[in-house]
Design an enzyme around this catalytic site. Structure first.
Site, short mmCIF file in Angstrom:
data_model
loop_
_atom_site.label_atom_id
_atom_site.label_comp_id
_atom_site.label_asym_id
_atom_site.label_seq_id
_atom_site.Cartn_x
_atom_site.Cartn_y
_atom_site.Cartn_z
N GLY A 169 -4.27 45.32 -14.61
CA GLY A 169 -4.28 46.74 -14.92
C GLY A 169 -2.93 47.41 -14.81
O GLY A 169 -1.98 47.07 -15.50
N GLY A 170 -2.84 48.37 -13.87
CA GLY A 170 -1.61 49.16 -13.73
C GLY A 170 -0.39 48.34 -13.40
O GLY A 170 0.72 48.64 -13.86
N GLY A 404 14.92 42.14 -49.03
CA GLY A 404 14.82 43.09 -47.94
C GLY A 404 15.44 42.57 -46.66
O GLY A 404 15.86 43.34 -45.80
N ALA A 405 15.50 41.25 -46.54
CA ALA A 405 16.07 40.67 -45.33
C ALA A 405 17.58 40.90 -45.25
O ALA A 405 18.16 40.86 -44.17
CB ALA A 405 15.77 39.18 -45.27
#
Length: 514
Positions: A169-170, A404-405
């Site tokens: 959890g935390g 795009g690379a």
């Protein structure tokens, strides 16, 4: 000695875990060090000072105030690492499972505030069950406060988490908000809900290792930057990591002696990189050849292996390296690689670490699963990270730098200060055959021998664009260099712009596509 001082020493000694043999043995039986031992092993000998050792909880519910909880489940303090100050806190799982309540919160908040005020790194040794149930909402507030302070400190002081136990959890979120996570295998585990809760809610049967072990977070989620096999190894990794970093974002990284000649030639790179763009190679061999003393600290080594990131030194100064890995997925950039590189680029920019980018990729990874998993959004993170970074940025095009690379690997338009290319570099929208099919579509269709025509026009396109010379003519490649000069050119490029000033418009903060 008078009674008052005797009483003081007895009370102080009673707070030390080493004076409680049962608790010490309990940890050792599990193959773990105590919180005190972790701190003692981590810091330089004799430099640790504890903060607020006397703090106690004030909770009267469930008789909690009647229990002697010693250090309240956490130790906080400061010491030196290689002679430089560092703050730290360590969960003590022998005290109510290391659960956090009001008193633990006060100790950790005080430690964080001192670290932030002084401008020194924070290291945490995580081994705790989560919020202290007996303290109700106060325990929730304790974790909430820690999340908030960790986030505020981010980008100001480096933060490292060592996962040395079961972190639920935390406690897991406390680590997830820091810059680097070092997970100790097999004792370190991170998860939000354990197997029992998962089974009760979803019906799934699982184990702690299957949801939060080192293999999961080192290879699948990428949450852990380093997975090690002992606590001692974790301490060594954390100390080594700190040796590359400044104390805070106002400082430059530490400078070490230039014990590897700056003008050292690297002709071996010619043999490492094949002339054919269709053949693979290990980009780590290139990296090791040009960094100081072949010393490269790779980060997230087993996650998104098609992208390599890590820290090194050049001319004694820290640099961050981002590189496509041609021998994994041909160096394609996928969702995980985009996130991995973007996060690292932003870290380097936070702490004034110049970024060296080595490009050899055919582009973003195609596929339905990639599209559905958000390659657009995640790919944009990398574009954004490079564009926003104001540290010196040097890009070296090793071979393919397509589509795009080209932008994703810090092309000129991304703010690269210098773009260098090897003679093997290819800057283009796509490979020769794919481009030829589009550009020479009609010629191919009308040809009697389509295969021969295809070979002819592909060669024509390759001669025109699949080389570094057209980019150099347009000024988007600053220079074409011999591989043997790679080390000296990178160092000189960084040094000539090391004091450059960022020129960003006023804004509260950016809105990266998270």
């Amino acid at each position: 000695m008078s009674d008052i001082y005797k009483e003081f020493h007895e009370k102080r000694e009673a707070l030390k875990l080493k004076n409680n043999p049962k608790r010490v043995q309990k940890m050792h039986d599990k193959g773990k060090l105590t919180a005190e031992e972790r701190i003692e092993h981590f810091f330089d000998d004799g430099t640790y000072t504890e903060l607020k050792p006397w703090t106690k909880n004030r909770c009267a519910d469930f008789g909690l105030n009647e229990k002697d909880l010693g250090n309240e489940g956490v130790l906080c303090g400061y010491g030196n690492v290689y002679g430089k100050p560092v703050f730290a806190y360590a969960n003590d799982v022998t005290i109510m499972g290391g659960s956090m309540g009001e008193a633990g919160r006060d100790k950790i908040m005080n430690c964080f505030e001192k670290a932030i005020e002084a401008g020194y790194p924070m290291v945490s040794f995580n081994d705790a069950a989560g919020a202290r149930i007996q303290e109700g909402v106060s325990a929730l507030h304790a974790y909430c406060s820690t999340f908030g302070k960790t986030s505020i400190a981010s980008g100001w002081i480096p933060q490292i988490s060592i996962i040395a136990g079961t972190c639920a959890g935390g406690t897991a979120y406390c680590a997830a908000l820091t810059d680097f996570i070092i997970q100790v295998n097999p004792i370190g585990k991170m998860f939000i809900t354990g197997p029992a809760v998962i089974e009760s809610v979803t019906g799934e049967k699982t184990t702690f290792d299957a949801i939060g072990g080192g293999a999961v977070h080192g290879q699948i989620t990428g949450l852990s930057h380093f997975v090690v096999n002992s606590e001692e190894e974790a301490f060594a990794v954390a100390r080594r990591l700190l040796s590359f970093l400044p104390a805070n974002s106002k400082e430059k990284p530490p400078k070490y002696a230039e014990n590897d000649p700056i003008d050292r030639k690297t002709p071996e790179i010619r043999d490492v990189i094949p002339l054919s763009a269709q053949k693979s190679f290990n980009v780590k061999d290139v990296i090791l050849s040009f960094v100081d003393n072949r010393d490269f600290m790779e980060i997230q080594e087993n996650f998104a292996k098609n992208m390599v990131v890590g820290l090194a030194r050049m001319g004694g100064e820290t640099v961050g390296i981002v590189a496509n890995q041609p021998n994994v997925m041909a160096g394609c950039i996928d969702v995980n690689a985009s996130w991995k590189a973007a996060r690292f680029v932003r870290f380097c920019d936070c702490y004034n670490i110049p970024i060296i980018t080595l490009a050899d990729t055919p582009g973003y990874m195609p596929g339905v699963s990639q599209e559905h998993n958000g390659i657009i959004r995640n790919g944009a993170k990398l574009l954004y990270a490079y564009s926003e970074a104001t540290v010196p940025k040097i890009t070296v095009v090793l071979r393919k730098d397509y589509g795009g690379a080209y932008s994703a690997m810090c092309g000129k338009g991304m703010g690269a200060d210098f773009v260098l290319a090897l003679p093997t570099g290819e800057l283009a929208i796509m490979g020769a055959e794919g481009a030829a099919k589009i550009v020479f579509k009609h010629e191919i269709e009308e040809a009697e021998d389509k295969a021969a025509k295809m070979a002819e026009v592909s060669a024509k396109y390759k001669d025109t664009f699949l080389n570094p010379y057209k980019g150099a003519e347009y000024g988007i490649v600053d220079d074409i260099i011999d591989p043997e000069d790679m080390r000296s050119r990178i160092i000189s490029s960084i040094r000539i712009i090391r004091n450059k000033k960022g020129n960003l418009p006023y804004k509260k903060h950016s809105n990266i596509p998270l």
